[in-house]
Scaffold this motif. Structure first.
Motif, short mmCIF file in Angstrom:
data_model
loop_
_atom_site.label_atom_id
_atom_site.label_comp_id
_atom_site.label_asym_id
_atom_site.label_seq_id
_atom_site.Cartn_x
_atom_site.Cartn_y
_atom_site.Cartn_z
N ILE A 195 -7.06 -4.50 3.48
CA ILE A 195 -7.08 -3.19 2.84
C ILE A 195 -8.52 -2.92 2.39
N ASP A 196 -9.12 -1.89 2.94
CA ASP A 196 -10.50 -1.56 2.63
C ASP A 196 -10.55 -0.18 1.97
N VAL A 197 -11.73 0.19 1.47
CA VAL A 197 -11.92 1.44 0.73
C VAL A 197 -12.84 2.34 1.53
N LEU A 227 0.82 -1.21 0.00
CA LEU A 227 0.00 0.00 0.00
C LEU A 227 0.86 1.26 0.00
N ASN A 286 -16.51 2.08 6.02
CA ASN A 286 -16.18 1.62 4.67
C ASN A 286 -17.40 1.72 3.75
N ARG A 340 -7.77 3.98 -0.14
CA ARG A 340 -7.49 2.64 0.38
C ARG A 340 -6.65 2.76 1.64
#
Length: 259
Positions: free
Chosen positions: A240-242, A135, A176, A225
C-alpha cells in the motif's frame, strides 16, 4: 702371557689411532687454541656447524611449524565496504510507463501489464487479499454510490466560485511520493477507483467576488492510499503506497492593503 701382551698391544694401537687420526662423522675436529706467551689468551672463533647439521635443523623447524599451519584458520582481510554492501533501491525509474507526463498518474488502458500483474497476484494472493480488505473495508462500489448520490445536492440553489470537473478513473500507473512510477493493482478481482476533481478554469479569477479582490482558482491535492506493485520485479510483494491525487479546486485570494 702372550695372549695378554697381544691384547695390550691392540688396545695401545687403537688409542694411538684415535689420538692421531681425523674424526669421522658430520662434526669437524676440534681445533685447539695455540698457547701464546706474549699476551693474554684470545680464543679463536667457534667453528661453523656442518652443512648437514644446518639441513637437519631446518627440517626440524619445518616439522614444528606444520602442525600449527594445518590447525590454524587464516581469516580473510576485513573490508567494511564488502562486509556491509549497500542495498540498492528497486529500479522503478528504468521502466517509466509510456503515459508518463506532467501528471502523476495514468488511467487504466490497453497497455496495462495485466499478465505480469496477475502472475504477481497469484504468487502473493493471501497477502494481497489481506491488504485489499484492510484498505477497502467498505467496498469501493459502495463509496462511489454514496458519492454520486450526495454530491449533486451541494449544487442546489447556487454555484461554486471555482468550477471543477469531477471524474472517476481506474488508475493504471501512478507516481508515489518518492517519485517512483509503479503499477496500481487493478484487476477484476481487485479493482480500484479514485475520484479526480480538477479545476475547470485553473488560475482564472474567482467568480462572484468584487473586483478589488485579487483572486484565482487553485488546484488542491490529497494523498490517497492505493495498493500498488512493480510488474518488472515479480519477487516483490504488492504494498500500500501513497499517491498525490487532485481532489478539489479552491479560490485563493491574495493579501491586499486596506486604504
Amino acid at each position: 702371557m702372550k695372549v695378554l701382551a697381544a691384547v695390550v698391544a691392540v688396545v695401545v694401537a687403537v688409542m694411538a689411532g684415535r689420538g692421531g687420526g681425523e674424526r669421522e662423522g658430520p662434526f669437524p675436529p676440534h681445533v685447539p687454541t695455540p698457547p701464546t706467551h706474549d699476551g693474554p689468551h684470545i680464543p679463536l672463533p667457534l667453528p661453523l656447524p656442518h652443512p648437514h647439521m644446518l639441513d637437519r635443523e631446518g627440517a626440524d623447524e619445518k616439522e614444528d611449524r606444520e602442525p600449527l599451519v594445518r590447525t590454524s584458520k587464516i581469516l580473510p582481510f576485513f573490508n567494511p565496504v564488502n562486509a556491509f554492501p549497500q542495498v540498492s533501491s528497486p529500479p522503478f525509474q528504468d521502466h517509466i510507463p509510456h503515459c508518463a507526463g506532467p501528471g502523476k498518474y495514468c488511467a487504466f488502458d490497453r497497455n496495462y501489464p495485466m499478465d505480469k500483474v496477475n502472475a504477481i497476484v497469484d504468487r502473493f494472493y493471501n497477502d494481497v487479499q489481506i491488504l485489499y480488505d484492510d484498505l477497502y473495508h467498505i467496498p469501493a462500489r459502495d463509496l462511489l454510490y454514496y458519492d454520486n448520490t450526495t454530491t449533486p445536492s451541494a449544487r442546489r440553489g447556487g454555484h461554486f466560485v471555482c468550477e471543477s470537473a469531477v471524474d472517476y478513473i481506474r488508475p493504471g500507473w501512478a507516481q508515489n511520493l518518492r517519485g517512483e512510477w509503479v503499477a496500481i493493482l487493478n484487476t477484476d478481482r481487485f479493482p480500484q477507483t479514485v475520484k479526480i476533481e480538477t479545476c475547470r478554469y485553473g488560475n482564472k479569477r474567482c467568480e462572484y467576488l468584487p473586483p478589488c479582490y485579487k483572486s484565482r482558482c487553485a488546484q488542491r491535492y490529497s494523498y490517497t492510499r492505493l495498493l500498488s506493485l512493480n510488474p518488472h520485479l515479480p519477487s516483490l510483494r504488492p504494498v500500500i503506497d501513497v499517491f498525490q491525487i487532485p481532489t478539489a479546486c479552491s479560490c485563493f485570494v491574495e493579501d491586499f492593503t486596506y486604504y
